[in-house]
Design an enzyme around this catalytic site. Structure first.
Site, PDB file in Angstrom:
ATOM      1  N   GLU A 148      -5.878   4.124  -5.347  1.00  0.00           N
ATOM      2  CA  GLU A 148      -4.753   4.986  -4.970  1.00  0.00           C
ATOM      3  C   GLU A 148      -3.518   4.821  -5.869  1.00  0.00           C
ATOM      4  OE1 GLU A 148      -0.937   5.348  -3.628  1.00  0.00           O
ATOM      5  OE2 GLU A 148      -1.917   3.497  -2.978  1.00  0.00           O
ATOM      6  N   VAL A 208       0.844  -1.205   0.000  1.00  0.00           N
ATOM      7  CA  VAL A 208       0.000   0.000   0.000  1.00  0.00           C
ATOM      8  C   VAL A 208       0.876   1.251   0.000  1.00  0.00           C
ATOM      9  CG1 VAL A 208      -1.948  -1.119   1.145  1.00  0.00           C
ATOM     10  CG2 VAL A 208      -0.169  -0.041   2.525  1.00  0.00           C
ATOM     11  N   CYS A 209       0.231   2.381  -0.222  1.00  0.00           N
ATOM     12  CA  CYS A 209       0.917   3.669  -0.264  1.00  0.00           C
ATOM     13  C   CYS A 209       1.673   3.909   1.048  1.00  0.00           C
ATOM     14  CB  CYS A 209      -0.095   4.788  -0.478  1.00  0.00           C
ATOM     15  SG  CYS A 209       0.624   6.420  -0.499  1.00  0.00           S
ATOM     16  N   PRO A 210       2.889   4.448   1.073  1.00  0.00           N
ATOM     17  CA  PRO A 210       3.634   4.902  -0.107  1.00  0.00           C
ATOM     18  C   PRO A 210       4.567   3.837  -0.672  1.00  0.00           C
ATOM     19  CG  PRO A 210       4.824   5.566   1.836  1.00  0.00           C
ATOM     20  CD  PRO A 210       3.651   4.739   2.300  1.00  0.00           C
TER      21      PRO A 210
END
Lengths: 69, 269, 81
Positions: free
Chosen positions: C45, C16-18
Site C-alpha cells: 500500500e 499504516v494508511c493513511p
C-alpha cells in the site's frame, strides 16, 4: 412585468408597490422584514413608497432568533 | 511544536487535505473561538471545533440543562440534567478531544461583560436564541473588529451570515433594530426541528475553521438560508457596504453597547 | 541510495494508511522547496500510494529504491509552496 422574487421569475401587474407585493406573497410578519431590491436593503417603512419595475430582483430577509435555549 | 504520534493519527484526515496540512492543523491548534450559547447551535459547533483541535474554545451560557433541551442540544445528555450547560459542554468537548482547552463563562452576555469576553478570541460564534443578545454580539464584534458568525433557527428553517471587519455588511446592516418583544416568534414559541441546529451550527463551525485556516470563501456579504421542508439552500447576496448602518456605516450613531429588553424567549418560564 | 544527497529522512514502516502518507507529508512540510526527503516504507500500500500522493501535492519524485529486505526508499524533492 416580470419580477424575480426569491430566485423565481414571476409575472405581476404593472405599478405594483413593494407593500402590495409583500401582501401578495403572504410574507410573514411583514413589519419586521427587510427587503432586498436589486441589492439595496429596504425596511418596512419604505415598502409603501417603493414602486417596482420590470426585471427587479427581490429577496426577503427575516429575523430568525432561535438557537440557544 | 512537533505533533505527537497521537496527534498525527487524530488529525490525519485534516493533515492529508491540501488546504490544511501541518501548517493548517497548527493554526487550528493555536486558534481561539468563543461560542456564545451552548444550545441548539452552540452544541454541534462546540463539538466539531473540539474534534477539529481548535486549541482554545470559550463557551458562554447562563443556563442549566433542561429536559426540553435534549431533543436538539446533543452536547448534553440525560445525565447532565440540572448541570450548568457550560460545564456539561466542557465535559463533552474534553471527552472528544483532550488537546482542547475549554474556558467556561457561566453568565449572560451583557453590555458590561461582552467586550472583555470576546477580547482574546479570534472568531466568535453567535449561538444565542434572542435578539437583544444577537444585536449586542454584532455591535461588540463590529466595535472590537472581531469576525463572527450569526445564525438563527426556527421550525424547519435556518439562516446564517459571517461578518469580517471591512469585508462586508454586519447584522445591523440587514436588520436595523431588534423587533419588539414577542413580535417575531422564537423557537420556544414556534418549535424547531432538532437536526436544524446540527446543520446550521455545523455550518458556523465550518466558517470558524475556514477563517482560522485562511482558506476558501467565507459567508461575508451573503445570508445563507435553509428551508428543510423544501430542502433548499439559498445564498442571498447582500450589499457590500451599507452607508447608513448605525454601527458600521459611514457615520455610525451607535458608539456604546446597550442591553435591549431581555430575551424574547425568557418570558415564558 | 548513495547517488542522491538527502536533507531529511522519515521512516513510515511502523504505521499504516493513511498515517503513512501523513507522516511523510509532515516531514516534507518541514523542508524548504528544493530540499530532498527520503521516505523509508514497506512494500504494498505505501509504495502504491505515497509516491502518487506526493506528486499530487506538487512534489517531485526523484527515485524509488528497492532495498534487500523488501522495504523501499522514496526520494522526493519538495516543490514550491
Amino acid at each position: 412585468m416580470k419580477l424575480i422574487v426569491k430566485g423565481e421569475e414571476k409575472e405581476y401587474k404593472e405599478g405594483l408597490t413593494l407593500a402590495q407585493l409583500v401582501e401578495l406573497e403572504k410574507i410573514e410578519t411583514p413589519q419586521y422584514v427587510t427587503a432586498s431590491v436589486n441589492d439595496e436593503l429596504l425596511s418596512a417603512g419604505e415598502f409603501e413608497k417603493t414602486l417596482l419595475k420590470d426585471g427587479d430582483v427581490l429577496e426577503f430577509l427575516y429575523f430568525m432568533g432561535g438557537g440557544g435555549l | 511544536m512537533a505533533f505527537s504520534n497521537e496527534q498525527i493519527e487524530r488529525y490525519s484526515r485534516h493533515i492529508i487535505l491540501k488546504e490544511v496540512g501541518v501548517k493548517g492543523q497548527k493554526r487550528l491548534l493555536n486558534g481561539k473561538v468563543l461560542i456564545i450559547g451552548a444550545g441548539g447551535l452552540g452544541a454541534p459547533a462546540a463539538m466539531y471545533l473540539a474534534a477539529a483541535g481548535v486549541g482554545t474554545i470559550g463557551i458562554a451560557d447562563a443556563d442549566e440543562v433542561d429536559l426540553s433541551n435534549l431533543q436538539r442540544q446533543i452536547i448534553h445528555s440525560t445525565k447532565d440534567l440540572g448541570k450548568a450547560k457550560v460545564i456539561s459542554a466542557k465535559e463533552t468537548m474534553e471527552e472528544i478531544n483532550p488537546d482542547v482547552t475549554v474556558n467556561t463563562y457561566h453568565t449572560f452576555v451583557s453590555a458590561d461583560n461582552i467586550s472583555e469576553l470576546i477580547k482574546d478570541y479570534d472568531f466568535i460564534i453567535d449561538g444565542t436564541d434572542n435578539f437583544p443578545a444577537k444585536f449586542l454580539i454584532n455591535d461588540a464584534c463590529v466595535m472590537a473588529k472581531k469576525p463572527f458568525s450569526h445564525a438563527g433557527i426556527i421550525r424547519f428553517q435556518g439562516q446564517l451570515m459571517t461578518y469580517v471587519p471591512g469585508e462586508g455588511p454586519c447584522y445591523r446592516c440587514v436588520f436595523k433594530n431588534p423587533p419588539p418583544k414577542d413580535a417575531v416568534p422564537t423557537c420556544r414559541q414556534a418549535g424547531v426541528i432538532g437536526a436544524m441546529g446540527g446543520i446550521i451550527g455545523s455550518l458556523q463551525a465550518m466558517e470558524a475553521v475556514k477563517y482560522l485556516l485562511g482558506v476558501g470563501e467565507l459567508l461575508t456579504g451573503y445570508l445563507l438560508t435553509y428551508d428543510a421542508l423544501k430542502m433548499t439552500f439559498r445564498k442571498i447576496k447582500l450589499p457590500k457596504h451599507v452607508a447608513d448602518c448605525p454601527v458600521c456605516g459611514d457615520n455610525p450613531t451607535i458608539h456604546e453597547l446597550v442591553d435591549y429588553e431581555q430575551a424574547e424567549c425568557d418570558g415564558a418560564f | 541510495m548513495a547517488d542522491i544527497k538527502t536533507d531529511e529522512y522519515v521512516d513510515i514502516t511502523d504505521v499504516v494508511c493513511p498515517v503513512t502518507f501523513v507522516k511523510a507529508k509532515i516531514a516534507i512540510e518541514e523542508l524548504e522547496p528544493g530540499q530532498i526527503l527520503c521516505v523509508h516504507m514497506n512494500d504494498g500500500e505505501p509504495v502504491q500510494n505515497v509516491p502518487r500522493s506526493m506528486k499530487e501535492e506538487g512534489h517531485r519524485v526523484l527515485k524509488l529504491y528497492k532495498n534487500d529486505d523488501g522495504t523501499y526508499d522514496l526520494i522526493v524533492e519538495k516543490g514550491e509552496e
